[in-house]
Scaffold this motif. Structure first.
Motif, PDB file in Angstrom:
ATOM      1  N   ARG A  89      37.575  45.012  52.804  1.00  0.00           N
ATOM      2  CA  ARG A  89      37.965  44.170  51.680  1.00  0.00           C
ATOM      3  C   ARG A  89      38.839  44.999  50.740  1.00  0.00           C
ATOM      4  N   PRO A  90      40.051  44.549  50.418  1.00  0.00           N
ATOM      5  CA  PRO A  90      40.945  45.356  49.592  1.00  0.00           C
ATOM      6  C   PRO A  90      40.628  45.240  48.109  1.00  0.00           C
ATOM      7  N   GLY A  91      40.762  46.377  47.435  1.00  0.00           N
ATOM      8  CA  GLY A  91      40.708  46.409  45.993  1.00  0.00           C
ATOM      9  C   GLY A  91      41.918  47.146  45.459  1.00  0.00           C
ATOM     10  N   VAL A  92      42.288  46.841  44.222  1.00  0.00           N
ATOM     11  CA  VAL A  92      43.375  47.563  43.562  1.00  0.00           C
ATOM     12  C   VAL A  92      42.846  48.082  42.232  1.00  0.00           C
ATOM     13  N   ALA A  93      43.189  49.327  41.913  1.00  0.00           N
ATOM     14  CA  ALA A  93      42.732  49.964  40.678  1.00  0.00           C
ATOM     15  C   ALA A  93      43.928  50.293  39.798  1.00  0.00           C
ATOM     16  N   LEU A  94      43.667  50.344  38.484  1.00  0.00           N
ATOM     17  CA  LEU A  94      44.704  50.770  37.559  1.00  0.00           C
ATOM     18  C   LEU A  94      44.121  51.712  36.525  1.00  0.00           C
ATOM     19  N   ASN A  95      44.905  52.736  36.191  1.00  0.00           N
ATOM     20  CA  ASN A  95      44.503  53.758  35.233  1.00  0.00           C
ATOM     21  C   ASN A  95      44.570  53.238  33.801  1.00  0.00           C
ATOM     22  N   PRO A  96      43.915  53.930  32.856  1.00  0.00           N
ATOM     23  CA  PRO A  96      43.934  53.480  31.460  1.00  0.00           C
ATOM     24  C   PRO A  96      45.337  53.316  30.884  1.00  0.00           C
ATOM     25  N   GLY A  97      46.267  54.159  31.299  1.00  0.00           N
ATOM     26  CA  GLY A  97      47.615  54.095  30.744  1.00  0.00           C
ATOM     27  C   GLY A  97      48.541  53.127  31.440  1.00  0.00           C
ATOM     28  N   THR A  98      48.042  52.412  32.450  1.00  0.00           N
ATOM     29  CA  THR A  98      48.864  51.470  33.216  1.00  0.00           C
ATOM     30  C   THR A  98      48.670  50.056  32.681  1.00  0.00           C
ATOM     31  N   PRO A  99      49.745  49.352  32.351  1.00  0.00           N
ATOM     32  CA  PRO A  99      49.611  47.980  31.862  1.00  0.00           C
ATOM     33  C   PRO A  99      48.972  47.072  32.904  1.00  0.00           C
ATOM     34  N   VAL A 100      48.193  46.136  32.460  1.00  0.00           N
ATOM     35  CA  VAL A 100      47.505  45.224  33.369  1.00  0.00           C
ATOM     36  C   VAL A 100      48.498  44.409  34.186  1.00  0.00           C
ATOM     37  N   GLU A 101      49.694  44.195  33.664  1.00  0.00           N
ATOM     38  CA  GLU A 101      50.705  43.419  34.390  1.00  0.00           C
ATOM     39  C   GLU A 101      51.087  44.055  35.723  1.00  0.00           C
ATOM     40  N   ALA A 102      50.815  45.353  35.876  1.00  0.00           N
ATOM     41  CA  ALA A 102      51.200  46.054  37.103  1.00  0.00           C
ATOM     42  C   ALA A 102      50.477  45.520  38.332  1.00  0.00           C
ATOM     43  N   VAL A 103      49.288  44.943  38.156  1.00  0.00           N
ATOM     44  CA  VAL A 103      48.537  44.453  39.318  1.00  0.00           C
ATOM     45  C   VAL A 103      48.663  42.953  39.514  1.00  0.00           C
ATOM     46  N   ARG A 104      49.284  42.264  38.581  1.00  0.00           N
ATOM     47  CA  ARG A 104      49.361  40.799  38.702  1.00  0.00           C
ATOM     48  C   ARG A 104      50.041  40.352  39.992  1.00  0.00           C
ATOM     49  N   PRO A 105      51.115  41.018  40.444  1.00  0.00           N
ATOM     50  CA  PRO A 105      51.777  40.547  41.655  1.00  0.00           C
ATOM     51  C   PRO A 105      50.939  40.652  42.932  1.00  0.00           C
TER      52      PRO A 105
END
Length: 223
Positions: A109-125
């Motif tokens: 099952r795939p997951g995507v993570a983002l760091n504190p300094g990364t805008p949430v918009e980076a994972v929307r696509p």
């Protein structure tokens, strides 16, 4: 329902099998495995061989968080090691779509993570490609860090965009902030030191006390 996923980064490295059995018996829902490479993050932890070694001891779910770059060359190895969820960082490479597709193709099952300094918009696509989004609330690399409050709005935004996904919080989670996290929209709480503190394989009762304290705080959300 709130899922509590203890991170074995805070467990006794010399007794992983017994630690996993103990923490599951005391109420853990998932087992979280923090994989670090000394390159993407400033620490080195576990590889596929460790995951394969602990897999027989895990009766719940193995949640493997890949804090590595590149990711793609190692997907098959971690899948073969028995990962149920494989989470890759959006910052780890230029082709996150390809990475997430490869994770699912490998049977995880795939997951995507983002760091504190990364805008949430980076994972929307890529929200249509994942089962889970991991919001880092500390800078990855070490356990025991303090929660970064400015990450909390990301959780609410993700829940608005993707009501069907697991939203996982990793970093500085404990009874003191569990309620705020769940109110914002999180449903999976990764906890390391706040679960394992005070206990041991010989005396696992504190693990259960700690898990129950986090769960109680998380589920005391006002109506």
């Amino acid at each position: 329902m709130v899922t509590i996923a203890p991170s074995i980064l805070a467990a006794d490295f010399a007794a992983f099998g017994a630690e996993i059995a103990a923490v599951e018996a005391e109420g853990a829902d998932w087992i979280h495995v923090d994989v670090m490479d000394g390159h993407f993050v400033p620490n080195i932890t576990f590889g596929p061989q460790t995951c394969a070694a602990i897999r027989p001891h895990i009766r719940t779910l193995m949640d493997v968080h890949l804090m590595i770059a590149p990711v793609d060359p190692f997907i098959d190895a971690f899948a073969a090691a028995g990962a149920d969820i494989l989470t890759a960082h959006v910052e780890a490479g230029p082709h996150i779509h390809r990475t997430l597709q490869a994770i699912r193709a490998a049977g995880c099952r795939p997951g995507v993570a983002l760091n504190p300094g990364t805008p949430v918009e980076a994972v929307r696509p890529v929200l249509d490609l994942v089962d889970l989004v991991c919001v880092m609330t500390v800078n990855p690399g070490f356990g025991g860090q303090s929660f970064i409050d400015t990450c909390l709005p990301k959780v609410a935004q993700l829940r608005a965009w993707a009501p069907h996904l697991h939203i996982e919080i990793d970093g500085g989670v404990g009874p003191g902030n569990a309620r705020r996290l769940v109110e914002a929209g999180a449903d999976v709480l990764v906890a390391g030191s706040s679960v394992f503190k005070g206990g041991s394989v010989a005396d696992p009762a504190p693990y259960g006390q700690n898990i129950r304290a986090i769960r109680k705080a998380a589920t005391s959300v006002a109506a």
